[in-house]
Design a protein around this motif. Structure first.
Motif, PDB file in Angstrom:
ATOM      1  N   LEU A 113       0.830  -1.198   0.000  1.00  0.00           N
ATOM      2  CA  LEU A 113       0.000   0.000   0.000  1.00  0.00           C
ATOM      3  C   LEU A 113       0.869   1.253   0.000  1.00  0.00           C
ATOM      4  CD1 LEU A 113      -2.770  -0.871   2.642  1.00  0.00           C
ATOM      5  CD2 LEU A 113      -2.855  -1.165   0.161  1.00  0.00           C
ATOM      6  N   ILE A 114       0.430   2.244  -0.767  1.00  0.00           N
ATOM      7  CA  ILE A 114       1.018   3.585  -0.710  1.00  0.00           C
ATOM      8  C   ILE A 114      -0.066   4.508  -0.161  1.00  0.00           C
ATOM      9  CG2 ILE A 114       1.976   5.515  -2.020  1.00  0.00           C
ATOM     10  CD1 ILE A 114       2.946   3.536  -4.105  1.00  0.00           C
ATOM     11  N   ILE A 115       0.212   5.149   0.953  1.00  0.00           N
ATOM     12  CA  ILE A 115      -0.780   6.024   1.571  1.00  0.00           C
ATOM     13  C   ILE A 115      -0.745   7.392   0.886  1.00  0.00           C
ATOM     14  CG2 ILE A 115      -1.631   7.020   3.714  1.00  0.00           C
ATOM     15  CD1 ILE A 115      -1.668   3.938   3.569  1.00  0.00           C
ATOM     16  N   ILE A 116      -1.879   7.740   0.271  1.00  0.00           N
ATOM     17  CA  ILE A 116      -1.997   9.019  -0.436  1.00  0.00           C
ATOM     18  C   ILE A 116      -2.591  10.027   0.548  1.00  0.00           C
ATOM     19  CG2 ILE A 116      -2.902  10.168  -2.493  1.00  0.00           C
ATOM     20  CD1 ILE A 116      -1.109   7.805  -3.146  1.00  0.00           C
ATOM     21  N   ASP A 117      -1.750  10.579   1.440  1.00  0.00           N
ATOM     22  CA  ASP A 117      -2.278  11.418   2.507  1.00  0.00           C
ATOM     23  C   ASP A 117      -2.205  12.910   2.208  1.00  0.00           C
ATOM     24  OD1 ASP A 117       0.448  11.331   2.593  1.00  0.00           O
ATOM     25  OD2 ASP A 117       0.613  11.020   4.756  1.00  0.00           O
ATOM     26  N   ASN A 118      -1.425  13.291   1.187  1.00  0.00           N
ATOM     27  CA  ASN A 118      -1.360  14.695   0.786  1.00  0.00           C
ATOM     28  C   ASN A 118      -0.706  14.768  -0.586  1.00  0.00           C
ATOM     29  OD1 ASN A 118       1.524  14.611   1.143  1.00  0.00           O
ATOM     30  ND2 ASN A 118       1.200  14.909   3.343  1.00  0.00           N
TER      31      ASN A 118
END
Length: 501
Positions: A124-129
């Motif tokens: 998973l790659i967290i797309i947080d900003n």
């Protein structure tokens, strides 16, 4: 034919410092060169993580700069980009993820709970900003990959209202030719700017204006959600020249104070797609002297297929126009013959913009692509001047007492009454007639069933007049704003068994 077909790399070399993408929420701006560097960075991360040509990389996020990162990174290394519909229930999302089996999923924290019940071993790659890549390892790898024009570039999952979603595979060729066809047929140029509110997991958000404008060197403004008032404000603030919304969005927009007060000085044309557009929306734009027209397409073909000059909509109301430069159309009757002028038949499409196949579904692919033609399942007619009108879905046609009724004709007439906010017409089984015509309506002011029937009889032949009207506060919609007729049919059967004789 084998070649380096990364057109985006060439576009960047032509206009590196020009603005490519603007985030309307944060007002962050990325040039073409910055977009290219982001894609290169992510492509290297993919390769370092073991992603190879043909592997899938998925994204579960609202409209965000990461869509461009994932798409153009996939283009560079031959991976297949799969944008996931975040509006789906967990069971539907589970099916799609296991069907395409991605190596990596980018996910916005908003939707992380949706994956909690799905058993996956995917990275998973967290797309947080907008700076999410700062947290990824920065090692660079040397990689070379030869990509063919018919190699898959993206899988967009369609439908799902009447069965399992199908993953339409769009190749490098499909996407490039849709963009070229759109630019040349719709007269786009590098001064054009669009606002993308339609979700980019949908072909309308990704392929109608977004990618064509990036090919020609224009600007794309992205919004993470659609809010009618803000959409109008963004169109004016960013001096947008072209835009696509679905009829539901226009329905909300034209009722806002912002729309009523705006003149849209920079807009060339508003385009409606995704579903047939009620005529009252045409009227709202005509009253303001603003160019407005309809388009037609589907994930499997482009989705852009027709062009009409907005001036022609005055005397060709409801037409999607004529075929674009680089695609063919054909309308055939039930016996397979080409339909005569103004006769209704199934619309077929053909061109380099067509999808390659349905992922893991060879049988459905064979049923859809026959002798090079995509069988759309949509009914259409072409007038003597060559203008095409979409009549409705083949599966939605109602046969009552041996007569054909096209729901769209009845819906358009109902919605031409300004006291009727929305209308949807379906057929329900009946022992005597085979099917009966039934309407679901949302009213602006109280009307009786008798009044509605009398209104219908002013224009419609007797067998087209709905036998029953059901009154709702809101019509159910799909994830892209289309009226969900499957839900209405299910509800109608319950109502019919209990109230309709």
């Amino acid at each position: 034919m084998q070649s380096d077909i990364n057109w985006f790399k060439n576009r960047v070399s032509l206009t590196p410092e020009d603005t490519a993408v603007i985030d309307s929420n944060s007002n962050d701006i990325w040039t073409y060169e910055q977009l290219h560097q982001r894609a290169k960075y992510l492509a290297n991360y993919f390769v370092a993580s073991g992603v190879q040509k043909g592997d899938r990389v998925a994204l579960l996020a609202p409209n965000h700069i990461s869509y461009f990162d994932f798409f153009f990174a996939s283009m560079q290394i031959g991976a297949i980009f799969v944008p996931l519909n975040w509006r789906l229930a967990e069971a539907e999302l589970n099916y799609i993820i296991h069907d395409c089996n991605p190596k990596i999923i980018g996910i916005d924290p908003l939707f992380q709970e949706k994956l909690n019940s799905i058993k996956i071993s995917t990275d998973l790659i967290i797309i947080d900003n907008n700076r999410y890549m700062d947290n990824l390892p920065s090692d660079y790898f040397s990689y070379e990959v030869m990509i063919k024009e018919d190699d898959p570039l993206t899988i967009i999952y369609t439908g799902g209202t009447t069965g399992r979603p199908k993953g339409a595979v769009l190749s490098h060729r499909s996407i490039l030719w849709n963009a070229l066809n759109t630019i040349t047929s719709w007269n786009l140029n590098n001064d054009d700017t669009t606002l993308t509110c339609l979700p980019m997991f949908h072909t309308g958000g990704l392929n109608v204006y977004t990618l064509p404008l990036l090919l020609i060197g224009g600007k794309v403004v992205i919004a993470s959600e659609f809010k009618a008032e803000k959409a109008v404000e963004d169109l004016i603030k960013y001096k947008c020249t072209v835009v696509l919304f679905v009829p539901t969005m226009y329905h909300m927009m034209i009722q806002t104070d912002a729309f009523k007060q705006s003149t849209f000085p920079d807009m060339k044309v508003f385009v409606s797609g995704g579903a047939p557009c009620p005529h009252k929306i045409y009227d709202a734009f005509a009253e303001k002297g603003i160019a407005f027209k309809e388009g037609y397409g589907l994930t499997e073909a482009g989705p852009n297929n027709f062009y009409i000059d907005p001036k022609d909509t005055v005397y060709k109301l409801g037409s999607v126009g004529k075929p674009m430069l680089f695609n063919d159309i054909k309308i055939i009757t039930d016996d397979g013959e080409t339909a005569k002028s103004d006769d209704v038949g199934e619309l077929l499409l053909r061109g380099n913009h067509a999808f390659e196949f349905y992922w893991n579904k060879p049988k459905q692919t064979e049923e859809t692509i026959i002798d090079g033609w995509i069988h759309t399942g949509d009914l259409a007619r072409q007038d003597k001047d060559g203008y095409v009108y979409i009549v409705g879905r083949k599966k939605d046609m109602i046969i009552t007492g041996g007569e054909n009724v096209y729901p769209l004709e009845v819906e358009h007439w109902l919605e031409s009454d300004y006291d009727i906010d929305e209308a949807a017409v379906i057929g329900l089984p009946d022992d005597k007639w085979g099917e009966i015509v039934v309407a679901f309506v949302v009213l602006k002011k109280e009307m009786t069933e008798s009044e509605l029937k009398s209104y219908c009889k002013k224009k419609l032949t007797r067998y087209k007049v709905p036998k029953k009207f059901y009154f709702l506060n809101e019509l159910p919609k799909t994830h892209v704003g289309k009226i969900n007729k499957q839900i209405l049919k299910d509800r109608g059967l319950v109502y019919k068994d209990s109230t309709l004789s």
